[in-house]
Motif scaffolding. Structure first.
Motif, PDB file in Angstrom:
ATOM      1  N   ALA A  46      28.296 102.518  39.441  1.00 37.75           N
ATOM      2  CA  ALA A  46      29.444 102.898  40.279  1.00 37.75           C
ATOM      3  C   ALA A  46      30.741 102.514  39.577  1.00 37.75           C
ATOM      4  O   ALA A  46      31.739 103.227  39.636  1.00 37.75           O
ATOM      5  CB  ALA A  46      29.352 102.215  41.640  1.00 37.75           C
ATOM      6  N   LEU A  47      30.709 101.386  38.859  1.00 44.61           N
ATOM      7  CA  LEU A  47      31.918 100.925  38.163  1.00 44.61           C
ATOM      8  C   LEU A  47      32.330 101.856  37.028  1.00 44.61           C
ATOM      9  O   LEU A  47      33.489 101.849  36.624  1.00 44.61           O
ATOM     10  CB  LEU A  47      31.701  99.520  37.596  1.00 44.61           C
ATOM     11  N   THR A  48      31.405 102.652  36.502  1.00 40.28           N
ATOM     12  CA  THR A  48      31.767 103.505  35.359  1.00 40.28           C
ATOM     13  C   THR A  48      32.895 104.461  35.719  1.00 40.28           C
ATOM     14  O   THR A  48      33.672 104.856  34.860  1.00 40.28           O
ATOM     15  CB  THR A  48      30.568 104.335  34.822  1.00 40.28           C
ATOM     16  N   THR A  49      33.004 104.834  37.004  1.00 41.69           N
ATOM     17  CA  THR A  49      34.107 105.708  37.400  1.00 41.69           C
ATOM     18  C   THR A  49      35.037 105.047  38.414  1.00 41.69           C
ATOM     19  O   THR A  49      36.127 105.539  38.656  1.00 41.69           O
ATOM     20  CB  THR A  49      33.590 107.023  38.023  1.00 41.69           C
ATOM     21  N   LYS A  50      34.575 103.944  39.036  1.00 36.33           N
ATOM     22  CA  LYS A  50      35.395 103.355  40.107  1.00 36.33           C
ATOM     23  C   LYS A  50      35.654 101.868  39.914  1.00 36.33           C
ATOM     24  O   LYS A  50      35.719 101.119  40.871  1.00 36.33           O
ATOM     25  CB  LYS A  50      34.701 103.590  41.460  1.00 36.33           C
ATOM     26  N   TYR A  51      35.789 101.476  38.646  1.00 34.75           N
ATOM     27  CA  TYR A  51      35.998 100.050  38.353  1.00 34.75           C
ATOM     28  C   TYR A  51      37.263  99.511  39.020  1.00 34.75           C
ATOM     29  O   TYR A  51      37.383  98.319  39.265  1.00 34.75           O
ATOM     30  CB  TYR A  51      36.074  99.831  36.829  1.00 34.75           C
ATOM     31  N   ASP A  52      38.191 100.442  39.337  1.00 29.16           N
ATOM     32  CA  ASP A  52      39.453  99.992  39.936  1.00 29.16           C
ATOM     33  C   ASP A  52      39.491 100.212  41.458  1.00 29.16           C
ATOM     34  O   ASP A  52      40.523 100.057  42.084  1.00 29.16           O
ATOM     35  CB  ASP A  52      40.633 100.704  39.265  1.00 29.16           C
ATOM     36  N   LYS A  53      38.339 100.633  42.019  1.00 32.31           N
ATOM     37  CA  LYS A  53      38.303 100.856  43.480  1.00 32.31           C
ATOM     38  C   LYS A  53      37.053 100.191  44.045  1.00 32.31           C
ATOM     39  O   LYS A  53      36.081 100.849  44.387  1.00 32.31           O
ATOM     40  CB  LYS A  53      38.257 102.349  43.794  1.00 32.31           C
ATOM     41  N   THR A  54      37.094  98.875  44.123  1.00 34.61           N
ATOM     42  CA  THR A  54      35.881  98.155  44.484  1.00 34.61           C
ATOM     43  C   THR A  54      35.924  97.530  45.880  1.00 34.61           C
ATOM     44  O   THR A  54      35.021  96.777  46.233  1.00 34.61           O
ATOM     45  CB  THR A  54      35.605  97.038  43.442  1.00 34.61           C
ATOM     46  N   ASP A  55      36.955  97.880  46.652  1.00 34.89           N
ATOM     47  CA  ASP A  55      37.091  97.272  47.986  1.00 34.89           C
ATOM     48  C   ASP A  55      35.835  97.424  48.828  1.00 34.89           C
ATOM     49  O   ASP A  55      35.451  96.520  49.568  1.00 34.89           O
ATOM     50  CB  ASP A  55      38.250  97.908  48.773  1.00 34.89           C
ATOM     51  N   GLU A  56      35.221  98.604  48.732  1.00 35.68           N
ATOM     52  CA  GLU A  56      34.095  98.870  49.621  1.00 35.68           C
ATOM     53  C   GLU A  56      32.742  98.762  48.944  1.00 35.68           C
ATOM     54  O   GLU A  56      31.706  99.087  49.540  1.00 35.68           O
ATOM     55  CB  GLU A  56      34.269 100.263  50.237  1.00 35.68           C
ATOM     56  N   LEU A  57      32.769  98.295  47.707  1.00 40.14           N
ATOM     57  CA  LEU A  57      31.527  98.310  46.928  1.00 40.14           C
ATOM     58  C   LEU A  57      30.396  97.524  47.596  1.00 40.14           C
ATOM     59  O   LEU A  57      29.265  98.010  47.722  1.00 40.14           O
ATOM     60  CB  LEU A  57      31.808  97.771  45.519  1.00 40.14           C
ATOM     61  N   LYS A  58      30.706  96.329  48.048  1.00 40.06           N
ATOM     62  CA  LYS A  58      29.670  95.476  48.661  1.00 40.06           C
ATOM     63  C   LYS A  58      29.060  96.165  49.870  1.00 40.06           C
ATOM     64  O   LYS A  58      27.839  96.206  50.025  1.00 40.06           O
ATOM     65  CB  LYS A  58      30.304  94.170  49.144  1.00 40.06           C
ATOM     66  N   GLN A  59      29.925  96.675  50.749  1.00 37.61           N
ATOM     67  CA  GLN A  59      29.431  97.345  51.948  1.00 37.61           C
ATOM     68  C   GLN A  59      28.619  98.587  51.571  1.00 37.61           C
ATOM     69  O   GLN A  59      27.571  98.856  52.155  1.00 37.61           O
ATOM     70  CB  GLN A  59      30.618  97.712  52.857  1.00 37.61           C
ATOM     71  N   ASP A  60      29.096  99.308  50.552  1.00 31.03           N
ATOM     72  CA  ASP A  60      28.394 100.533  50.145  1.00 31.03           C
ATOM     73  C   ASP A  60      26.977 100.241  49.643  1.00 31.03           C
ATOM     74  O   ASP A  60      26.062 101.047  49.839  1.00 31.03           O
ATOM     75  CB  ASP A  60      29.197 101.277  49.072  1.00 31.03           C
ATOM     76  N   VAL A  61      26.810  99.098  48.992  1.00 30.70           N
ATOM     77  CA  VAL A  61      25.467  98.719  48.539  1.00 30.70           C
ATOM     78  C   VAL A  61      24.549  98.569  49.751  1.00 30.70           C
ATOM     79  O   VAL A  61      23.419  99.085  49.778  1.00 30.70           O
ATOM     80  CB  VAL A  61      25.501  97.411  47.716  1.00 30.70           C
ATOM     81  N   LEU A  62      25.064  97.900  50.786  1.00 31.73           N
ATOM     82  CA  LEU A  62      24.263  97.723  52.013  1.00 31.73           C
ATOM     83  C   LEU A  62      23.966  99.051  52.702  1.00 31.73           C
ATOM     84  O   LEU A  62      22.865  99.264  53.209  1.00 31.73           O
ATOM     85  CB  LEU A  62      24.988  96.795  52.988  1.00 31.73           C
ATOM     86  N   GLU A  63      24.966  99.939  52.708  1.00 27.50           N
ATOM     87  CA  GLU A  63      24.764 101.242  53.369  1.00 27.50           C
ATOM     88  C   GLU A  63      23.610 101.998  52.719  1.00 27.50           C
ATOM     89  O   GLU A  63      22.761 102.580  53.403  1.00 27.50           O
ATOM     90  CB  GLU A  63      26.032 102.111  53.287  1.00 27.50           C
ATOM     91  N   VAL A  64      23.593 101.982  51.390  1.00 22.74           N
ATOM     92  CA  VAL A  64      22.525 102.689  50.678  1.00 22.74           C
ATOM     93  C   VAL A  64      21.170 102.063  51.004  1.00 22.74           C
ATOM     94  O   VAL A  64      20.204 102.765  51.320  1.00 22.74           O
ATOM     95  CB  VAL A  64      22.784 102.678  49.159  1.00 22.74           C
ATOM     96  N   ALA A  65      21.128 100.744  50.977  1.00 27.54           N
ATOM     97  CA  ALA A  65      19.864 100.066  51.270  1.00 27.54           C
ATOM     98  C   ALA A  65      19.395 100.393  52.689  1.00 27.54           C
ATOM     99  O   ALA A  65      18.207 100.647  52.924  1.00 27.54           O
ATOM    100  CB  ALA A  65      20.022  98.558  51.085  1.00 27.54           C
ATOM    101  N   MET A  66      20.340 100.429  53.628  1.00 28.82           N
ATOM    102  CA  MET A  66      19.956 100.738  55.016  1.00 28.82           C
ATOM    103  C   MET A  66      19.431 102.169  55.136  1.00 28.82           C
ATOM    104  O   MET A  66      18.467 102.421  55.856  1.00 28.82           O
ATOM    105  CB  MET A  66      21.145 100.528  55.956  1.00 28.82           C
ATOM    106  N   ASP A  67      20.071 103.094  54.420  1.00 29.82           N
ATOM    107  CA  ASP A  67      19.582 104.481  54.456  1.00 29.82           C
ATOM    108  C   ASP A  67      18.167 104.581  53.882  1.00 29.82           C
ATOM    109  O   ASP A  67      17.334 105.324  54.384  1.00 29.82           O
ATOM    110  CB  ASP A  67      20.533 105.407  53.695  1.00 29.82           C
ATOM    111  N   TRP A  68      17.896 103.838  52.810  1.00 29.43           N
ATOM    112  CA  TRP A  68      16.549 103.866  52.218  1.00 29.43           C
ATOM    113  C   TRP A  68      15.513 103.315  53.195  1.00 29.43           C
ATOM    114  O   TRP A  68      14.467 103.915  53.412  1.00 29.43           O
ATOM    115  CB  TRP A  68      16.493 103.011  50.951  1.00 29.43           C
ATOM    116  N   LEU A  69      15.839 102.152  53.756  1.00 35.11           N
ATOM    117  CA  LEU A  69      14.890 101.517  54.675  1.00 35.11           C
ATOM    118  C   LEU A  69      14.649 102.413  55.887  1.00 35.11           C
ATOM    119  O   LEU A  69      13.515 102.608  56.320  1.00 35.11           O
ATOM    120  CB  LEU A  69      15.406 100.150  55.112  1.00 35.11           C
ATOM    121  N   ALA A  70      15.742 102.976  56.413  1.00 33.72           N
ATOM    122  CA  ALA A  70      15.612 103.859  57.574  1.00 33.72           C
ATOM    123  C   ALA A  70      14.749 105.071  57.235  1.00 33.72           C
ATOM    124  O   ALA A  70      13.949 105.522  58.056  1.00 33.72           O
ATOM    125  CB  ALA A  70      16.986 104.303  58.043  1.00 33.72           C
ATOM    126  N   SER A  71      14.875 105.560  56.021  1.00 29.98           N
ATOM    127  CA  SER A  71      14.129 106.760  55.619  1.00 29.98           C
ATOM    128  C   SER A  71      12.652 106.494  55.371  1.00 29.98           C
ATOM    129  O   SER A  71      11.889 107.425  55.177  1.00 29.98           O
ATOM    130  CB  SER A  71      14.724 107.358  54.343  1.00 29.98           C
TER     131      SER A  71
END
Ligand code: TRP
Length: 334
Positions: A46-71
């Motif tokens: 994610a940092l390869t294109t958004k190294y300067d926009k990391t405000d939501e990175l932590k939450q986004d990691v959790l969102e992805v994990a939740m989508d996987w688990l839910a699926s």
């Protein structure tokens, strides 16, 4: 016989949509029973294109994990982890980077596309970073870190996997070893789902349906789906094969039987597009009901999700540290 190993990852782009679910995650859910499976959130990528926009990175990691688990990714069977928690990947990335000719990464077509998108988004002056150039090498490190046999991905990632195979072969040649496998892409059969406007489904195109959308939102979004543009009134004869989105969705979510009634009804002008999309919305919501229930559970139990990830990190690191110490020997590091 020991199971073959698969590895795959997704960048934490926030809440995932049906394109991710149908195109990739559903395939993982099936494969997890057959393979020793490693699925990770690619936060370094994610940092390869958004190294300067990391405000939501932590939450986004959790969102992805939740989508996987839910699926239906089952943490008792598959190992799910966070890329940046496996420092061995960064070390392997160094060794592989040394062995990768510069022109191999320069001609990676997927990377070229990413660079183009970045330039149109950020303006002509945006720089392609050294880190972004390393995208395919880092991805190879992810895959080779587990010495995977195969990589279940969408079609758009196949060019990257080809580079990984080339890098694995070159490493083996240089150090006169057969240590690394040449991992194969594992594509799934599912047809690609388009966005509500008929273009590729994507978060930034605002044409997606998220796994985590409510049933009401989904129903509303479906009403905006493009149909047969030549049709003005309900009684006009319809052309399901020219229906740009709605009928395509029916082909994905409907049963054979449903398709057998919908097609002639549409062709004879007995089925209006609005009614058709109302039904379609219900159909899609039915399919996602259980997944969304599981997702709400995880949303209210974030500590459980974090726990699952940290146990996954441990399991992934156990394998990674064994492999990296063999790699150090092969390269003859001190
Ligand atoms: N490039 C992938 C994507 O954009 C994410 C990814 C990173 C990946 N490393 C990987 C996928 C290794 C498979 C294997 O979706």
């Amino acid at each position: 016989m020991t199971k073959q190993v698969i590895v795959s990852g997704m960048r934490p782009t926030g809440k995932l949509h049906l394109g991710h679910y149908l195109g990739v995650i559903q395939n993982w859910v099936e494969l997890q029973h057959k393979y020793d499976s490693y699925f990770f959130v690619a936060d370094w990528h994610a940092l390869t294109t958004k190294y300067d926009k990391t405000d939501e990175l932590k939450q986004d990691v959790l969102e992805v994990a939740m989508d996987w688990l839910a699926s239906g990714i089952d943490p008792e069977i598959a190992t799910i982890y966070v890329q940046s928690h496996i420092p061995e990947i960064a070390e392997l990335n160094i060794y592989l980077g040394m062995a990768t000719p510069q022109n191999w990464v320069e001609r990676d077509p997927t990377l070229k596309d990413m660079a183009k998108i970045l330039r149109t988004k950020e303006g002509q002056n945006s720089q392609i970073s050294y880190g972004l150039m390393g995208y395919p090498v880092l991805m190879s490190a992810d895959i080779m870190m587990m010495n995977a046999d195969a990589v279940p991905v969408g079609n758009d990632q196949v060019a990257h996997i080809e580079i990984t195979r080339d890098i694995a072969r070159r490493f083996n040649n240089i150090y006169n070893t057969e240590f690394f496998k040449e991992p194969k892409p594992l594509l799934n059969k599912c047809s690609l789902i388009c966005g509500l406007d008929g273009n590729k489904m994507g978060k930034s195109f605002h044409n997606d349906i998220k796994i985590s959308d409510t049933a009401e939102d989904t129903a509303k979004k479906i009403m905006t789906a493009i149909t047969d543009r030549s049709r003005m009134r309900k009684t006009d004869l319809g052309h399901p094969d020219e229906c740009e989105v709605a009928f395509k969705y029916w082909q994905i979510f409907g049963s054979e039987q449903e398709l057998e009634t919908i097609r002639p009804e549409c062709e004879k002008g007995e089925r209006g597009c609005a009614d058709c999309k109302r039904q379609l919305g219900c159909k899609i919501n039915e399919r996602l009901k259980e997944i969304r229930e599981r997702r709400s559970y995880y949303e209210t139990h974030p500590d459980e999700v974090k726990d699952i990830l940290s146990q996954g990190d441990k399991k992934a690191r156990a394998r990674a540290s064994e492999i990296i110490s063999q790699v150090r020997d092969i390269v003859r590091m001190y």
